[in-house]
Design a protein around this motif. Structure first.
Motif, mmCIF file in Angstrom:
data_model
loop_
_atom_site.group_PDB
_atom_site.id
_atom_site.type_symbol
_atom_site.label_atom_id
_atom_site.label_comp_id
_atom_site.label_asym_id
_atom_site.label_seq_id
_atom_site.Cartn_x
_atom_site.Cartn_y
_atom_site.Cartn_z
ATOM 1 N N ARG A 196 -7.943 -11.635 -4.475
ATOM 2 C CA ARG A 196 -8.428 -11.283 -5.809
ATOM 3 C C ARG A 196 -7.759 -10.019 -6.364
ATOM 4 O O ARG A 196 -7.976 -9.660 -7.512
ATOM 5 N N GLY A 197 -6.970 -9.338 -5.543
ATOM 6 C CA GLY A 197 -6.290 -8.125 -5.986
ATOM 7 C C GLY A 197 -7.170 -6.890 -5.950
ATOM 8 O O GLY A 197 -6.826 -5.871 -6.546
ATOM 9 N N LEU A 198 -8.290 -6.949 -5.234
ATOM 10 C CA LEU A 198 -9.213 -5.821 -5.171
ATOM 11 C C LEU A 198 -8.795 -4.801 -4.124
ATOM 12 O O LEU A 198 -9.102 -3.617 -4.243
ATOM 13 N N ILE A 199 -8.132 -5.263 -3.094
ATOM 14 C CA ILE A 199 -7.571 -4.391 -2.073
ATOM 15 C C ILE A 199 -6.156 -4.881 -1.794
ATOM 16 O O ILE A 199 -5.787 -5.987 -2.205
ATOM 17 N N ARG A 251 -1.304 -8.093 8.692
ATOM 18 C CA ARG A 251 -1.729 -7.195 7.612
ATOM 19 C C ARG A 251 -2.023 -5.805 8.182
ATOM 20 O O ARG A 251 -2.649 -5.682 9.222
ATOM 21 N N ARG A 252 -1.633 -4.812 7.411
ATOM 22 C CA ARG A 252 -1.957 -3.422 7.716
ATOM 23 C C ARG A 252 -2.439 -2.777 6.421
ATOM 24 O O ARG A 252 -1.765 -2.853 5.396
ATOM 25 N N TYR A 253 -3.599 -2.166 6.495
ATOM 26 C CA TYR A 253 -4.209 -1.558 5.313
ATOM 27 C C TYR A 253 -4.080 -0.048 5.362
ATOM 28 O O TYR A 253 -4.365 0.567 6.398
ATOM 29 N N PRO A 254 -3.661 0.558 4.260
ATOM 30 C CA PRO A 254 -3.684 2.024 4.207
ATOM 31 C C PRO A 254 -5.128 2.505 4.385
ATOM 32 O O PRO A 254 -6.075 1.849 3.952
ATOM 33 N N ARG A 255 -5.296 3.617 5.026
ATOM 34 C CA ARG A 255 -6.616 4.160 5.344
ATOM 35 C C ARG A 255 -7.508 4.280 4.101
ATOM 36 O O ARG A 255 -8.713 4.036 4.173
ATOM 37 N N HIS A 256 -6.929 4.614 2.951
ATOM 38 C CA HIS A 256 -7.766 4.793 1.754
ATOM 39 C C HIS A 256 -8.387 3.483 1.262
ATOM 40 O O HIS A 256 -9.315 3.499 0.463
ATOM 41 N N ALA A 291 -12.629 -4.762 -12.669
ATOM 42 C CA ALA A 291 -12.277 -3.935 -13.827
ATOM 43 C C ALA A 291 -12.312 -2.454 -13.467
ATOM 44 O O ALA A 291 -11.426 -1.688 -13.864
ATOM 45 N N ALA A 292 -13.310 -2.050 -12.700
ATOM 46 C CA ALA A 292 -13.407 -0.649 -12.287
ATOM 47 C C ALA A 292 -12.259 -0.270 -11.365
ATOM 48 O O ALA A 292 -11.644 0.789 -11.528
ATOM 49 N N LEU A 293 -11.953 -1.142 -10.418
ATOM 50 C CA LEU A 293 -10.864 -0.840 -9.490
ATOM 51 C C LEU A 293 -9.508 -0.818 -10.184
ATOM 52 O O LEU A 293 -8.606 -0.101 -9.756
ATOM 53 N N ALA A 294 -9.372 -1.569 -11.256
ATOM 54 C CA ALA A 294 -8.109 -1.575 -12.001
ATOM 55 C C ALA A 294 -7.817 -0.203 -12.609
ATOM 56 O O ALA A 294 -6.662 0.140 -12.841
ATOM 57 N N PRO A 316 -6.554 4.546 -8.840
ATOM 58 C CA PRO A 316 -5.199 4.513 -8.284
ATOM 59 C C PRO A 316 -5.114 3.587 -7.073
ATOM 60 O O PRO A 316 -5.953 3.663 -6.176
ATOM 61 N N PRO A 317 -4.105 2.722 -7.043
ATOM 62 C CA PRO A 317 -3.989 1.787 -5.915
ATOM 63 C C PRO A 317 -3.339 2.400 -4.676
ATOM 64 O O PRO A 317 -3.455 1.866 -3.583
ATOM 65 N N ASP A 318 -2.691 3.551 -4.847
ATOM 66 C CA ASP A 318 -1.893 4.104 -3.751
ATOM 67 C C ASP A 318 -2.504 5.331 -3.077
ATOM 68 O O ASP A 318 -1.868 5.958 -2.239
ATOM 69 N N ARG A 319 -3.739 5.661 -3.448
ATOM 70 C CA ARG A 319 -4.394 6.822 -2.837
ATOM 71 C C ARG A 319 -5.900 6.696 -3.032
ATOM 72 O O ARG A 319 -6.370 5.868 -3.818
#
Length: 162
Positions: free
Chosen positions: A30-33, A43-48, A71-74, A77-80
């Protein structure tokens, strides 16, 4: 770029957040994470991302629709990890929604108290199931149950209304 030790496996994210691996995969679709692929293809997820997943858990617990979460997550920031001010902005919009829903539940509760003991939920005074006796204008009797009821769309008389 995150150091390898800052990346978590899907199992580790699941363990730390209490969210099933399948749900994490769904949230990712869904593009949420977001995850990265290790050389092994895992898969490896950044800690944030733990914070994003935690936000999803909280939103689900309080009944925020997934589209509203997206909408809120959009806006985050996706990178931190988001700042305190960014989280406050998200929570404020949900606080307003929760207040609206609380008022609606309280109104429903007040109407329900007037119905207890009645049992019919179709009298002209029932504001819960039949506001302003809307059903009484079309037919008489238990119009949601009888097969011959006026306005019934189905052969068995059930119009799908509750």
């Amino acid at each position: 770029m995150a150091a390898p030790e800052d990346l978590l496996s899907v199992g580790e994210v699941s363990r730390r957040t209490g969210v099933a691996v399948s749900a994490l995969h769904y949230y990712e679709r869904r593009g949420l994470i977001a995850s990265r692929r290790a050389p092994s293809g895992h898969r490896r997820y950044p800690r944030h991302m733990l914070r994003r997943v935690s936000l999803l858990v909280i939103a689900r617990r309080i009944g925020v629709p997934l589209d509203d979460v997206a909408a809120a997550l959009a806006d985050l920031p996706p990178d931190r990890a988001p700042t305190r001010a960014e989280w406050a902005r998200v929570s404020e919009s949900w606080r307003e929604d929760l207040a609206r829903r609380r008022r609606a539940i309280e109104a429903l509760e007040a109407q329900l108290e007037g119905c207890i003991g009645c049992g019919c939920l179709s009298m002209d005074s029932c504001g819960l199931s039949n506001p302003d006796d809307a059903l009484g204008r079309g037919a008489r009797g238990p119009v949601r149950v009888l097969p011959d009821a006026v306005g019934s769309d189905s052969p068995d008389g059930a119009d799908g209304a509750v």
